[in-house]
Design a protein around this motif. Structure first.
Motif, PDB file in Angstrom:
ATOM      1  N   ARG A  11      -1.898   8.890  10.270  1.00 58.42           N
ATOM      2  CA  ARG A  11      -2.441   7.606  10.728  1.00 58.42           C
ATOM      3  C   ARG A  11      -2.427   6.574   9.606  1.00 58.42           C
ATOM      4  O   ARG A  11      -2.151   5.399   9.828  1.00 58.42           O
ATOM      5  N   LEU A  12      -2.748   7.025   8.398  1.00 56.46           N
ATOM      6  CA  LEU A  12      -2.751   6.128   7.254  1.00 56.46           C
ATOM      7  C   LEU A  12      -1.368   5.541   7.016  1.00 56.46           C
ATOM      8  O   LEU A  12      -1.233   4.364   6.671  1.00 56.46           O
ATOM      9  N   MET A  14       0.881  -1.156   0.000  1.00 59.64           N
ATOM     10  CA  MET A  14       0.000   0.000   0.000  1.00 59.64           C
ATOM     11  C   MET A  14       0.927   1.216   0.000  1.00 59.64           C
ATOM     12  O   MET A  14       1.806   1.339   0.862  1.00 59.64           O
ATOM     13  N   GLU A  35       0.709   4.562   9.048  1.00 57.60           N
ATOM     14  CA  GLU A  35       0.931   3.417   9.934  1.00 57.60           C
ATOM     15  C   GLU A  35       0.442   2.115   9.317  1.00 57.60           C
ATOM     16  O   GLU A  35       0.825   1.038   9.739  1.00 57.60           O
ATOM     17  N   LYS A  36      -0.395   2.213   8.278  1.00 61.35           N
ATOM     18  CA  LYS A  36      -0.928   1.042   7.582  1.00 61.35           C
ATOM     19  C   LYS A  36      -0.253   0.823   6.225  1.00 61.35           C
ATOM     20  O   LYS A  36      -0.502  -0.181   5.574  1.00 61.35           O
ATOM     21  N   CYS A  37       0.553   1.790   5.802  1.00 54.17           N
ATOM     22  CA  CYS A  37       1.180   1.721   4.479  1.00 54.17           C
ATOM     23  C   CYS A  37       2.539   1.021   4.534  1.00 54.17           C
ATOM     24  O   CYS A  37       3.131   0.852   5.597  1.00 54.17           O
ATOM     25  N   ASP A  38       3.003   0.649   3.355  1.00 48.90           N
ATOM     26  CA  ASP A  38       4.319   0.040   3.196  1.00 48.90           C
ATOM     27  C   ASP A  38       5.322   0.997   2.577  1.00 48.90           C
ATOM     28  O   ASP A  38       6.526   0.777   2.661  1.00 48.90           O
TER      29      ASP A  38
END
Length: 118
Positions: A75-76, A2, A78-81
């Protein structure tokens, strides 16, 4: 992966809606190639702008806008690569790169550097 696409939103626009729209379209132009390479493209704007509206923002930079706009991108991450930094000068995009690096994410400065998904 992501991949958060980070580029100018307000920078250089004097908050002109047409120029801001052009900046968003420029960032979005990277999304389909990233998807076709097997990844998930994301723009913080895709999440932030509907929430900013729901929060009652009346203009860019007001309290409701500032509560959501950059914090949701952080915050996003923290979910990305990875982060793809595109476009010209932008303190916000540079902050997304800084946060991405602090999280150990890949940081790309050109879409040609993004490897195809395995």
């Amino acid at each position: 992966m992501m991949i958060l696409i980070a580029g100018p939103y307000r920078s250089g626009t004097n908050d002109d809606p047409g120029l801001i729209h052009k900046n968003v379209k420029q960032m979005e132009s990277y999304a389909l190639p990233i998807f076709r390479a097997g990844h998930i493209p994301m723009l913080g704007e895709w999440l932030a702008l509907p929430l900013v509206e729901l929060a009652g923002s009346k203009k860019i930079g007001d309290e409701a806008f500032n509560e959501i706009f950059h914090p949701i991108a952080t915050r996003l991450l923290e979910k990305c690569d990875a982060v793809l930094r595109v476009g010209g000068p932008s303190a916000g995009a540079d902050e997304m790169v800084r946060v991405g690096r602090s999280l150990g994410l890949h940081v790309f400065t050109s879409p040609v550097d993004i490897p195809p998904a395995q």
